[in-house]
Design a protein around this motif. Structure first.
Motif, mmCIF file in Angstrom:
data_model
loop_
_atom_site.group_PDB
_atom_site.id
_atom_site.type_symbol
_atom_site.label_atom_id
_atom_site.label_comp_id
_atom_site.label_asym_id
_atom_site.label_seq_id
_atom_site.Cartn_x
_atom_site.Cartn_y
_atom_site.Cartn_z
ATOM 1 N N PRO A 1 -3.820 11.335 -2.885
ATOM 2 C CA PRO A 1 -3.608 9.931 -3.268
ATOM 3 C C PRO A 1 -3.533 9.673 -4.689
ATOM 4 O O PRO A 1 -4.300 10.571 -5.611
ATOM 5 C CB PRO A 1 -4.595 9.119 -2.564
ATOM 6 C CG PRO A 1 -5.882 10.135 -2.713
ATOM 7 C CD PRO A 1 -5.199 11.417 -2.324
ATOM 8 N N VAL A 2 -2.693 8.640 -5.326
ATOM 9 C CA VAL A 2 -2.827 8.575 -6.703
ATOM 10 C C VAL A 2 -3.604 7.212 -7.133
ATOM 11 O O VAL A 2 -3.189 6.239 -6.542
ATOM 12 C CB VAL A 2 -1.312 8.358 -7.331
ATOM 13 C CG1 VAL A 2 -1.239 8.012 -8.738
ATOM 14 C CG2 VAL A 2 -0.436 9.666 -6.746
ATOM 15 N N LYS A 3 -4.586 6.975 -8.011
ATOM 16 C CA LYS A 3 -5.309 5.888 -8.192
ATOM 17 C C LYS A 3 -4.348 5.199 -9.291
ATOM 18 O O LYS A 3 -4.323 5.720 -10.334
ATOM 19 C CB LYS A 3 -6.507 6.360 -8.584
ATOM 20 C CG LYS A 3 -7.442 6.965 -7.632
ATOM 21 C CD LYS A 3 -8.797 7.460 -8.168
ATOM 22 C CE LYS A 3 -9.604 8.382 -7.186
ATOM 23 N NZ LYS A 3 -10.851 8.862 -7.860
ATOM 24 N N THR B 1 -5.474 -0.088 -7.307
ATOM 25 C CA THR B 1 -4.602 0.112 -6.044
ATOM 26 C C THR B 1 -4.587 1.563 -5.938
ATOM 27 O O THR B 1 -4.559 2.388 -6.900
ATOM 28 C CB THR B 1 -3.107 -0.589 -5.736
ATOM 29 O OG1 THR B 1 -2.418 0.014 -6.996
ATOM 30 C CG2 THR B 1 -3.321 -1.914 -6.204
ATOM 31 N N VAL B 2 -4.426 2.333 -4.647
ATOM 32 C CA VAL B 2 -4.169 3.686 -4.454
ATOM 33 C C VAL B 2 -2.761 3.777 -3.751
ATOM 34 O O VAL B 2 -2.664 3.177 -2.752
ATOM 35 C CB VAL B 2 -5.143 4.310 -3.654
ATOM 36 C CG1 VAL B 2 -4.967 5.660 -3.124
ATOM 37 C CG2 VAL B 2 -6.604 3.835 -4.570
ATOM 38 N N THR B 3 -2.059 4.746 -4.240
ATOM 39 C CA THR B 3 -0.882 5.250 -3.373
ATOM 40 C C THR B 3 -0.774 6.321 -2.831
ATOM 41 O O THR B 3 -1.272 7.445 -3.359
ATOM 42 C CB THR B 3 0.417 5.181 -4.530
ATOM 43 O OG1 THR B 3 0.489 3.884 -5.081
ATOM 44 C CG2 THR B 3 1.715 5.451 -3.772
ATOM 45 N N SER C 1 -4.173 0.634 10.492
ATOM 46 C CA SER C 1 -3.149 1.464 9.828
ATOM 47 C C SER C 1 -1.862 0.622 9.243
ATOM 48 O O SER C 1 -1.846 -0.529 9.524
ATOM 49 C CB SER C 1 -2.626 2.278 10.874
ATOM 50 O OG SER C 1 -1.955 1.660 12.094
ATOM 51 N N ALA C 2 -1.165 1.353 8.588
ATOM 52 C CA ALA C 2 -0.166 0.740 7.660
ATOM 53 C C ALA C 2 1.043 1.935 7.818
ATOM 54 O O ALA C 2 0.908 2.854 7.777
ATOM 55 C CB ALA C 2 -0.513 0.404 6.262
ATOM 56 N N THR D 1 1.113 1.757 -0.851
ATOM 57 C CA THR D 1 0.128 1.266 -1.757
ATOM 58 C C THR D 1 -1.025 0.587 -1.077
ATOM 59 O O THR D 1 -0.292 -0.581 -0.507
ATOM 60 C CB THR D 1 0.754 0.713 -3.063
ATOM 61 O OG1 THR D 1 1.650 1.968 -3.471
ATOM 62 C CG2 THR D 1 -0.198 0.422 -3.993
ATOM 63 N N THR D 2 -2.020 0.631 -1.310
ATOM 64 C CA THR D 2 -3.026 -0.299 -0.752
ATOM 65 C C THR D 2 -3.361 -1.564 -1.840
ATOM 66 O O THR D 2 -2.605 -1.685 -2.828
ATOM 67 C CB THR D 2 -4.554 0.612 -0.896
ATOM 68 O OG1 THR D 2 -4.844 0.670 -2.465
ATOM 69 C CG2 THR D 2 -4.472 1.659 -0.364
#
Lengths: 420, 420
Positions: B35-37, B42-44, B79-80, B93-94
């Motif tokens: 994941p990317v912070k 947010t996190v992607t 879930s998404a 992205t969260t």
């Protein structure tokens, strides 16, 4: 006890089954088993994936295939297609497999994935592979790599101060079964390769299992095995130090700062820590050092820097170089050795001190074969005594487990009165 | 150093890239990051899967959803859907995430898989989830669960003999930074739940990181933490004993033989081993025991069997029962306690001895909530002193890390002269 466990089970099965995180799927109401070792010596892989269009398995139990690279052809693990049942279960059965630790991964519609039914995995740099072990008779390779009903050594992750590198560093230390009752143990320093860390030998290398089994059967002396981190720019394995959960690669340097010294230059920090914190034989007779690839290169350097500190040296598929970086083709390492007076003097000092063992092992298709042949030519020229083992195969963990197994059996067995 | 590393890299990149085992894919020539912070909190998540038709992520950072079960509605992670770029990269992205250790997995066309770009995973029973940590300020939960630039304790896998269970068994032992220089340390015995093993607290529970960080900031006393295996039918975690690489489940008993005793009955084997092999405070003031779920039930029993051995007890989402198995509904545990004279006498002896802490913690949606409320009612009836913490959420590791963090800060701080 079981009643309690069963009640827990029912509730937990609900919770975990519902979590959406469970990876395994039920197939006709029972959980998928994979890999399955069949009575005829073959192994079957199963993956429940009704929506998949194509599933393959790649692994080191399949015949290797040739792949062209700019450096020439290399052998890579082959792959095989799984076939789909009407119920959506994909399967593949191998030929009869000989004793070994095998690695594999699935590919589903172009995506490499691990086997969700097999919790046993090894990480190599940034890639996980599933593993399984085939063993047929006591003492075969599969047996040596398995946990058997023998006394077990302890395995500790230990932080130590390196005054030379000026940092706290992490290493893995194996103490043999009965260590608490013994007086003083010899020590094997066991070094990993590029991209590895202090977890590599105990995980990919099965060092604990090999040592437990060799010691239990009297084939190796009880010894401490020290597995340090060989990257002077890292304190520890990925995720185990303050750098965070980074993605390991070969290419990227972990730290923006240049290390204060090389691993070879800082190596006595490790030996001093071990000698002051463990019940060790604190002399040359009780110390061995070996390593694979980059760690074999470290061993090559350590032998010259501290020629009277260790009595046993093991170079496993060693990445050898002198002042210049490793060069796979020309100019040859042999020419460099012939031109390097410092190197020649170091080797003279080392071999004049009569180390008990200087052991070189490499696979016949290893990309570092030529450099190791150059070293042997130099040793032969000078009548320096060494032992040489050549195996099939290339620069792979399968060979390094074999080399550790062989090398460990040669250590610390000389009688105290043997001539130097 | 870097020159050598770079040359290795080039060659290894060829080998590993060609092996067919590499899980990660190159995307436009660079490796996928996930994941990317993001800077905005947010996190992607990114997954390169051009052939996939549908990709979702499930994780505990998504709003929970209600799921109906025969036992009533329970909360499960949501879930998404990920969306696909023209190049075949799937992303999601969260929202902004608060400090925590989060878990997730992908689902690709019906198949649950791990994130191939994230090497950090935890195993819970037979399922791996990827993890990542969000931390914002020093001292928040994310900080406490991370490896920071503080002195680190050592973590050892230790084999000991259990005379009561008549087997060699494996446990995990944390010794705090500076242990080699100290004289005598108090000991926390930290017990896992059903389906767990001696690796659960150090991996899923982040026990080393929590203890390192609490001790470094003076919030907890330096202590030894002992994490035994709580399954009397197993010697060790899956794959770590002679049973082989079996697939762990809740339901199946590992061993065909009935254990010779319960964990509670054999518990002094562990205490005796630790007291004879480590620098411990060998008295009640220096001993705490706590556990989650089944391990909370073990703590509940150990407190009654050895009322003068420990001074601190922690029941985390405890699975409580007396002679009958755990029952989630009726008859109530309270009625059982009221009818059980042996239990009443044990509790009287325990609480008359004035233990320094009897601490109960549970989430308000935990399926074991009622049994723990019954225990509190019994304690209240008898004016037995205890502390109680109720959190949001259910029977999950997120809560157990919070409970360990809180409980550890309460231990071994009473002055030697405090009244009993």
């Amino acid at each position: 006890m079981m009643n309690k466990k069963l009640i827990f089970c029912a509730v937990f099965a609900l919770l975990t089954g519902a979590s959406g995180m469970a990876q395994e799927k039920l197939f006709n109401g029972s959980s998928v088993q994979s890999p399955v070792k069949n009575a005829d010596g073959t192994v079957t892989f199963n993956l429940y994936a009704p929506q998949a269009r194509q599933v393959s398995v790649s692994g080191d139990f399949l015949p290797t295939v040739k792949m062209k690279t700019p450096k020439g052809e290399i052998d890579v693990p082959g792959s095989a297609q799984l076939t789909k049942s009407a119920q959506g279960m994909w399967s593949y059965t191998t030929t009869v497999l000989s004793p070994e630790l095998y690695s594999y991964a699935f590919n589903v519609d172009g995506l490499n994935i691990n086997d969700p039914a097999n919790i046993y995995m090894n990480r190599d740099i940034s890639t996980y592979s599933n593993i399984f072990i085939i063993t047929k008779t006591k003492g075969d390779k599969g047996y040596l790599y398995s946990v058997n009903e023998v006394p077990h050594g302890n395995l500790a992750k230990v932080w130590y101060e390196s005054p030379t590198l000026k940092m706290q560093r992490r290493m893995t230390i194996y103490t043999p079964a009965g260590y608490d009752k013994g007086k003083a143990y010899p020590v094997l320093y066991l070094l990993h390769g590029a991209g590895g860390d202090e977890n590599a030998w105990s995980e990919l290398g099965r060092a604990s299992q090999i040592m437990d089994n060799l010691i239990a059967t009297g084939k190796a002396k009880p010894m401490i095995v020290v597995m340090p981190n060989g990257n002077p720019d890292s304190q520890a394995a990925p995720g185990e130090w303050s750098k965070g959960m980074y993605k390991p690669t070969f290419m990227a340097s972990i730290s923006p700062k240049t290390p204060k010294a090389t691993i070879e230059e800082s190596f006595m920090d490790i030996v001093n820590y071990v000698d002051s914190h463990y019940k060790t034989v604190k002399s040359r007779e009780g110390r061995a050092v070996c390593g694979l690839s980059m760690g074999g290169g470290h061993t090559f350097g350590i032998a010259r820097l501290y020629p009277l500190t260790f009595d046993y040296y093991g170079l496993f598929s060693a990445g050898l170089h002198l002042s210049k970086p490793i060069n796979l083709k020309d100019p040859s390492l042999y020419d460099e050795m012939k031109a390097d007076k410092t190197f020649q003097q170091q080797m003279k000092t080392l071999f004049n001190s009569n180390p008990k063992l200087y052991w070189i092992a490499i696979g016949n298709t290893d990309f570092l074969y030529k450099a190791n042949a150059d070293l042997r030519r130099f040793l032969d020229d000078n009548h320096y005594k060494y032992e040489y083992v050549e195996t099939d195969g290339g620069h792979i963990w399968r060979n390094w487990r074999i080399y550790l197994t062989a090398f460990a059996q040669k250590l610390f067995k000389a009688s105290p009165t043997s001539s130097r």
